[in-house]
Design a protein around this motif. Structure first.
Motif, PDB file in Angstrom:
ATOM      1  N   ARG A  14       0.838  -1.207   0.000  1.00  0.00           N
ATOM      2  CA  ARG A  14       0.000   0.000   0.000  1.00  0.00           C
ATOM      3  C   ARG A  14       0.867   1.248   0.000  1.00  0.00           C
ATOM      4  O   ARG A  14       0.590   2.248  -0.658  1.00  0.00           O
ATOM      5  N   ARG A  15       1.965   1.163   0.734  1.00  0.00           N
ATOM      6  CA  ARG A  15       2.864   2.309   0.826  1.00  0.00           C
ATOM      7  C   ARG A  15       3.511   2.593  -0.533  1.00  0.00           C
ATOM      8  O   ARG A  15       3.625   3.750  -0.962  1.00  0.00           O
ATOM      9  N   ALA A  16       3.949   1.545  -1.209  1.00  0.00           N
ATOM     10  CA  ALA A  16       4.562   1.734  -2.537  1.00  0.00           C
ATOM     11  C   ALA A  16       3.556   2.374  -3.501  1.00  0.00           C
ATOM     12  O   ALA A  16       3.896   3.289  -4.256  1.00  0.00           O
ATOM     13  N   TRP A  17       2.316   1.901  -3.450  1.00  0.00           N
ATOM     14  CA  TRP A  17       1.255   2.475  -4.323  1.00  0.00           C
ATOM     15  C   TRP A  17       1.073   3.958  -4.016  1.00  0.00           C
ATOM     16  O   TRP A  17       0.997   4.797  -4.920  1.00  0.00           O
ATOM     17  N   ASP A  18       1.024   4.286  -2.719  1.00  0.00           N
ATOM     18  CA  ASP A  18       0.810   5.681  -2.336  1.00  0.00           C
ATOM     19  C   ASP A  18       2.008   6.554  -2.726  1.00  0.00           C
ATOM     20  O   ASP A  18       1.843   7.710  -3.102  1.00  0.00           O
ATOM     21  N   GLU A  19       3.200   5.995  -2.637  1.00  0.00           N
ATOM     22  CA  GLU A  19       4.394   6.795  -2.938  1.00  0.00           C
ATOM     23  C   GLU A  19       4.636   6.963  -4.437  1.00  0.00           C
ATOM     24  O   GLU A  19       5.132   8.004  -4.873  1.00  0.00           O
ATOM     25  N   LEU A  20       4.335   5.937  -5.218  1.00  0.00           N
ATOM     26  CA  LEU A  20       4.790   5.945  -6.612  1.00  0.00           C
ATOM     27  C   LEU A  20       3.686   6.142  -7.644  1.00  0.00           C
ATOM     28  O   LEU A  20       3.958   6.595  -8.753  1.00  0.00           O
ATOM     29  N   SER A  21       2.459   5.749  -7.302  1.00  0.00           N
ATOM     30  CA  SER A  21       1.416   5.859  -8.325  1.00  0.00           C
ATOM     31  C   SER A  21       0.731   7.206  -8.176  1.00  0.00           C
ATOM     32  O   SER A  21       0.722   7.802  -7.108  1.00  0.00           O
ATOM     33  N   ASP A  22       0.135   7.670  -9.245  1.00  0.00           N
ATOM     34  CA  ASP A  22      -0.604   8.926  -9.207  1.00  0.00           C
ATOM     35  C   ASP A  22      -2.098   8.637  -9.057  1.00  0.00           C
ATOM     36  O   ASP A  22      -2.925   9.481  -9.348  1.00  0.00           O
ATOM     37  N   ALA A  23      -2.435   7.414  -8.625  1.00  0.00           N
ATOM     38  CA  ALA A  23      -3.849   7.012  -8.595  1.00  0.00           C
ATOM     39  C   ALA A  23      -4.598   7.700  -7.462  1.00  0.00           C
ATOM     40  O   ALA A  23      -4.061   7.903  -6.381  1.00  0.00           O
ATOM     41  N   ASP A  24      -5.855   8.035  -7.731  1.00  0.00           N
ATOM     42  CA  ASP A  24      -6.711   8.623  -6.692  1.00  0.00           C
ATOM     43  C   ASP A  24      -7.271   7.543  -5.787  1.00  0.00           C
ATOM     44  O   ASP A  24      -7.651   7.810  -4.653  1.00  0.00           O
ATOM     45  N   LEU A  25      -7.396   6.339  -6.316  1.00  0.00           N
ATOM     46  CA  LEU A  25      -8.083   5.258  -5.607  1.00  0.00           C
ATOM     47  C   LEU A  25      -7.071   4.210  -5.166  1.00  0.00           C
ATOM     48  O   LEU A  25      -6.033   4.038  -5.806  1.00  0.00           O
ATOM     49  N   PRO A  26      -7.390   3.473  -4.087  1.00  0.00           N
ATOM     50  CA  PRO A  26      -6.464   2.441  -3.622  1.00  0.00           C
ATOM     51  C   PRO A  26      -6.434   1.246  -4.584  1.00  0.00           C
ATOM     52  O   PRO A  26      -7.368   1.037  -5.366  1.00  0.00           O
ATOM     53  N   PRO A  27      -5.374   0.450  -4.518  1.00  0.00           N
ATOM     54  CA  PRO A  27      -5.333  -0.751  -5.363  1.00  0.00           C
ATOM     55  C   PRO A  27      -6.350  -1.767  -4.872  1.00  0.00           C
ATOM     56  O   PRO A  27      -6.755  -1.749  -3.703  1.00  0.00           O
ATOM     57  N   GLU A  28      -6.760  -2.655  -5.766  1.00  0.00           N
ATOM     58  CA  GLU A  28      -7.711  -3.711  -5.395  1.00  0.00           C
ATOM     59  C   GLU A  28      -7.121  -5.100  -5.531  1.00  0.00           C
ATOM     60  O   GLU A  28      -7.711  -6.064  -5.046  1.00  0.00           O
ATOM     61  N   ALA A  29      -5.998  -5.224  -6.241  1.00  0.00           N
ATOM     62  CA  ALA A  29      -5.423  -6.545  -6.475  1.00  0.00           C
ATOM     63  C   ALA A  29      -3.911  -6.428  -6.554  1.00  0.00           C
ATOM     64  O   ALA A  29      -3.380  -5.423  -7.040  1.00  0.00           O
ATOM     65  N   CYS A  30      -3.240  -7.452  -6.051  1.00  0.00           N
ATOM     66  CA  CYS A  30      -1.799  -7.579  -6.302  1.00  0.00           C
ATOM     67  C   CYS A  30      -1.531  -8.993  -6.773  1.00  0.00           C
ATOM     68  O   CYS A  30      -1.724  -9.957  -6.031  1.00  0.00           O
ATOM     69  N   LEU A  31      -1.105  -9.100  -8.033  1.00  0.00           N
ATOM     70  CA  LEU A  31      -0.732 -10.392  -8.610  1.00  0.00           C
ATOM     71  C   LEU A  31       0.706 -10.700  -8.208  1.00  0.00           C
ATOM     72  O   LEU A  31       1.592  -9.853  -8.337  1.00  0.00           O
ATOM     73  N   ILE A  32       0.907 -11.900  -7.699  1.00  0.00           N
ATOM     74  CA  ILE A  32       2.240 -12.383  -7.315  1.00  0.00           C
ATOM     75  C   ILE A  32       2.668 -13.395  -8.375  1.00  0.00           C
ATOM     76  O   ILE A  32       1.997 -14.414  -8.552  1.00  0.00           O
ATOM     77  N   ASN A  33       3.741 -13.099  -9.080  1.00  0.00           N
ATOM     78  CA  ASN A  33       4.265 -14.036 -10.085  1.00  0.00           C
ATOM     79  C   ASN A  33       5.564 -14.627  -9.562  1.00  0.00           C
ATOM     80  O   ASN A  33       6.477 -13.880  -9.170  1.00  0.00           O
ATOM     81  N   TRP A  34       5.658 -15.950  -9.568  1.00  0.00           N
ATOM     82  CA  TRP A  34       6.912 -16.625  -9.203  1.00  0.00           C
ATOM     83  C   TRP A  34       7.549 -17.204 -10.456  1.00  0.00           C
ATOM     84  O   TRP A  34       6.918 -18.001 -11.169  1.00  0.00           O
ATOM     85  N   TYR A  35       8.779 -16.766 -10.754  1.00  0.00           N
ATOM     86  CA  TYR A  35       9.531 -17.267 -11.905  1.00  0.00           C
ATOM     87  C   TYR A  35      10.643 -18.170 -11.413  1.00  0.00           C
ATOM     88  O   TYR A  35      11.539 -17.718 -10.708  1.00  0.00           O
ATOM     89  N   GLY A  36      10.613 -19.441 -11.808  1.00  0.00           N
ATOM     90  CA  GLY A  36      11.803 -20.273 -11.671  1.00  0.00           C
ATOM     91  C   GLY A  36      12.798 -19.848 -12.743  1.00  0.00           C
ATOM     92  O   GLY A  36      12.489 -18.986 -13.580  1.00  0.00           O
TER      93      GLY A  36
END
Ligand code: MD6
Ligand code: FE
Length: 219
Positions: A96-118
């Motif tokens: 949430r902190r990264a979103w608030d610091e880096l995005s210019d979005a007015d609204l909070p995020p609703e999803a975070c996709l986690i991708n694991w790469y071998g």
């Protein structure tokens, strides 16, 4: 509390911003611990391609109110894990902190996709377009081994460039880059000591809906 200043990003294309080393090593370690906790509740699953059912080479999970899933029926966001049926765990505070610091979005995020790469995993050139809101950006954080990230324009046939996304880097697709094609050509196994095994975690924070759906007022 002191606020660490955030270094200026590189603008790779209009709206495509790259912060190298946004998270320092202790912050990366703390975020890996947060993600391990999420995965204890919402285990990695292997997504499948729409129609063909061909498995992806990356494994996935999600946190936040919604999660992105893919199987024979298509790509979609849903509030529950496709295998356990359990709601996705909440966002770790650092996301949430990264979103608030880096995005210019007015609204909070609703999803975070986690991708694991071998070490052998990759991700084909794609657009992130399953959201109903393209005014909001998509923010990505990378942990572990460096990846070769390919960035194109908004047409599949256009030219591309590639950059090396390293552990702790943040990348924002916003504005006229929001629908840019992008993908992961390969992972450079052994380039980071962050994780206990070769591989890479990529986290992408998304806003799915234009505005939070408020419950109807009692009549
Ligand atoms: C990855 N990233 O870095 C794949 N999507 O593993 C993405 O697909 C991505 O980095 C939207 C915005 C930023 C991204
Ligand atoms: Fe993407």
């Amino acid at each position: 509390m002191t606020l660490a200043s955030i270094p200026a990003p590189l603008e790779l294309a209009p709206g495509c911003l790259w912060w190298q080393g946004y998270l320092d090593r202790p912050a990366q370690e703390a975020l890996v611990a947060d993600i391990r906790e999420v995965l204890a509740t919402a285990p990695l699953f292997t997504p499948r391609m729409p129609r063909t059912g061909k498995p992806f080479s990356v494994r996935m999970s999600n946190c936040g109110p919604l999660g992105w899933v893919s199987d024979e029926s298509g790509y979609r966001y849903q509030p529950r894990h496709p295998e356990t049926g359990t709601p996705w765990p909440p966002f770790p505070a650092a996301l949430r902190r990264a979103w608030d610091e880096l995005s210019d979005a007015d609204l909070p995020p609703e999803a975070c996709l986690i991708n694991w790469y071998g070490p052998e995993a990759r991700m084909g050139l794609h657009q992130d377009r399953d959201e109903q809101e393209f005014a909001a950006p998509v923010l990505s954080l990378s942990l572990g081994d460096t990846a070769i990230f390919r960035l194109g324009g908004t047409e599949r046939r256009g030219g591309t460039r590639s950059i090396r996304l390293a552990s702790g880097d943040a990348l924002l697709l916003s504005g006229s880059s929001r629908l840019a094609f992008h993908g992961i050509d390969r992972i450079l196994a052994g380039t980071s000591t962050l994780l206990s095994q070769p591989g890479r975690i990529n986290l992408t924070l998304r806003r799915v809906h234009p505005a939070r759906e408020e419950p109807d007022a009692a009549l």
